[in-house]
Design a protein around this motif. Structure first.
Motif, PDB file in Angstrom:
ATOM      1  N   LYS A  21       3.016  -3.902  -9.699  1.00  0.00           N
ATOM      2  CA  LYS A  21       2.163  -5.066  -9.450  1.00  0.00           C
ATOM      3  C   LYS A  21       1.063  -4.740  -8.439  1.00  0.00           C
ATOM      4  CE  LYS A  21       5.308  -8.747 -10.788  1.00  0.00           C
ATOM      5  NZ  LYS A  21       6.386  -7.946 -11.334  1.00  0.00           N
ATOM      6  N   GLU A 166       2.263 -14.568  -9.193  1.00  0.00           N
ATOM      7  CA  GLU A 166       2.252 -13.112  -9.296  1.00  0.00           C
ATOM      8  C   GLU A 166       1.055 -12.609 -10.100  1.00  0.00           C
ATOM      9  OE1 GLU A 166       5.868 -11.005  -9.920  1.00  0.00           O
ATOM     10  OE2 GLU A 166       7.109 -12.610  -9.095  1.00  0.00           O
ATOM     11  N   VAL A 295       2.219  -7.937  -2.638  1.00  0.00           N
ATOM     12  CA  VAL A 295       3.308  -8.094  -3.600  1.00  0.00           C
ATOM     13  C   VAL A 295       4.614  -8.369  -2.873  1.00  0.00           C
ATOM     14  CG1 VAL A 295       4.642  -6.942  -5.416  1.00  0.00           C
ATOM     15  CG2 VAL A 295       2.158  -6.623  -5.297  1.00  0.00           C
TER      16      VAL A 295
END
Length: 510
Positions: A21, A166, A295
């Motif tokens: 991510k 996210e 993240v």
């Protein structure tokens, strides 16, 4: 006691998740940051390290400081932990999103008009060492960039709501748009508006940043409404977290601002040199530390709601390892070949060899504390994810005083190097204090495997430093060649030291 297999698996999983991510942010940053350097290079070429640039930097830093200090810096700190509660309900999510956007507009626009009314007095405070002419130029620049307070605050609210889902790409992409607007304004408006073309680019770019978020918000069914529900539980929870988040996240910009105010008493060009140095220093931080703790922050916020303490500890360890492996070699490179990087990036046009030397002094002072700068901000985020805003706030308050004292003392014999070095010392202090307090709060302790990885990175860094030092004795002319060989040496040495680490990660991610 040996580490359990389940712990090792969990550590690999969290590391993989952070890298996957976070790599989105890193890739976008790798595009955005070079644009930032092109922007800085154009600024340096057109205006050098002069009184005009000093005025622009001071004028830009104040509205940027205000919105970072009171709004955007604190926004993600208290909004992300609140947002994760409502992610699955699109209607509710849109409702609280609209409330926070409207509240941000009302507050920041009111403050901007207040600053406009008292702009003369503000300039006297933020640039006390400037001449009357410099203060006049600074005030005009300041007024042009006042909208940045509102625009960047709105962007930070949008970022928090996207990050909670996210999604990290859209807010980072906006930096590319901002840089392009700045560059085009400098190139095409300079003849007509001079130094004011830079301020115009800042404001236009900030407007464009907001506009490009709209398609991404629609993609996640986040809709804006003309609503202001002051009784919503999310707003009440945010109020309880805001003060601590405000103080904790404002420490870094306050310390930076204090350093530049103190530097205004130094000869012309020292403030600009600090800014150019910080721009280079912040590159590895943006490429590696920001994706990691961004993240991690979202993950820890969710784990806290689930009371998964083992998962929290594992993610913290994984983040520390990643920061050490990426930023220790960056520290070595900045300290050993920083002058070559400055020469290649800036030394042309009005930017002279003396400007390069002045900038390199500041860069070295910043760079020695790079890893602690990253770790201290990461640990603030860890406390934020645990809904503890008070602890990092208290630590931060003490660091402001320490930074001001150190910068004032070190500035006298060391000039801008002393101010940058004060930032590094304070970053170390912040990290140590936050680590000790986190250990008391949740019983967190660095695992032996984490210590081994960090120690291995330190050893590789020492070998890299010796190798580059030897290379500098052989290569004395070509900055391009020196930088190229140094980067290759970094890849080889760290590739050898972390061969098994990278192979195990690749196997796990397949």
């Amino acid at each position: 006691m040996e580490q359990k297999i389940s712990d090792i698996e969990s550590s690999h999983t969290s590391t993989t998740d952070i890298i996957k991510k976070g790599s989105v942010i890193t890739i976008i940053t790798m595009i955005s940051r070079p644009l930032g350097y092109i922007r800085e290079a154009i600024q340096a070429y057109l205006f050098g390290a002069t009184l005009l640039v000093d005025a622009f930097i001071v004028a830009f830093n104040f509205p940027e400081l205000i919105q970072t200090l009171f709004f955007s810096g604190a926004t993600s700190a208290f909004l992300v932990p609140v947002c994760v509660r409502y992610m699955k309900d699109h209607e509710e999510y849109s409702s609280i999103y609209s409330t926070f956007i409207n509240l941000a507009i009302i507050i920041t626009v009111s403050i901007s008009f207040l600053f406009l009314a008292f702009s003369h007095g503000i300039i006297n405070v933020i640039a006390p060492g400037f001449s009357s002419e410099a203060k006049h130029i600074t005030r005009i620049l300041f007024v042009i960039m006042l909208p940045v307070i509102s625009l960047h605050t709105i962007l930070s609210v949008i970022k928090a709501f996207l990050n909670a889902k996210e999604h990290f790409a859209a807010p980072e992409l906006s930096g590319i748009i901002w840089n392009i607007a700045f560059i085009l304004s400098a190139l095409f408006l300079r003849e007509r508006f001079g130094i004011y073309s830079l301020a115009i680019g800042v404001t236009i770019g900030s407007f464009l940043q907001i506009g490009m978020q709209i398609p991404y918000l629609r993609q996640f069914n986040v809709r804006y409404r003309m609503t202001l529900n002051m009784q919503h539980p999310a707003l009440i929870e945010a109020k309880n977290l805001f003060t601590g988040a405000l103080i904790a996240t404002s420490i870094v910009p306050i310390n930076s601002f204090v350093g530049r105010v103190i530097a205004s008493y130094l000869p012309h060009g020292e403030v600009a040199a600090l800014s150019y140095a910080f721009r280079i220093f912040i590159l590895p931080f943006s490429l590696f530390a920001v994706p990691i703790y961004t993240v991690m922050f979202t993950k820890l916020s969710k784990l806290f709601h689930n009371k998964d303490w083992q998962g929290i500890n594992t993610h913290i360890d994984s983040s520390m390892v990643l920061i050490a492996i990426t930023l220790i070699p960056c520290t070595v490179l900045l300290c050993s070949v920083g002058d070559a990087a400055i020469k290649l990036l800036y030394e042309r046009g009005a930017f002279t060899m003396n400007d390069t030397l002045m900038t390199n002094r500041a860069l070295f002072g910043y760079s020695v504390g790079l890893i602690f700068y990253a770790l201290s901000i990461s640990f603030v985020r860890i406390f934020n994810s645990l809904h503890d805003m008070k602890t990092p706030a208290l630590v931060g308050i003490t660091s402001i005083a320490i930074n001001a004292i150190l910068a004032s003392i070190l500035m006298i014999p060391l000039k801008n190097f002393g101010i940058a070095l004060a930032t590094s010392i304070v970053s170390f202090y912040n990290f140590v204090m936050l680590y000790v307090l986190l250990k008391k709060k949740i019983g967190y302790s660095i695992k032996k495997s984490t210590i081994r990885e960090i120690s291995r990175s330190l050893l590789a860094g020492i070998i890299l430093l010796l190798s580059i030092t030897l290379t500098r004795k052989i290569i004395t002319e070509s900055a391009y060649l020196l930088l190229g060989i140094s980067i290759v040496l970094t890849a080889i040495i760290y590739g050898i030291f972390f061969k098994h680490y990278y192979l195990s990660f690749l196997k796990k991610s397949q």
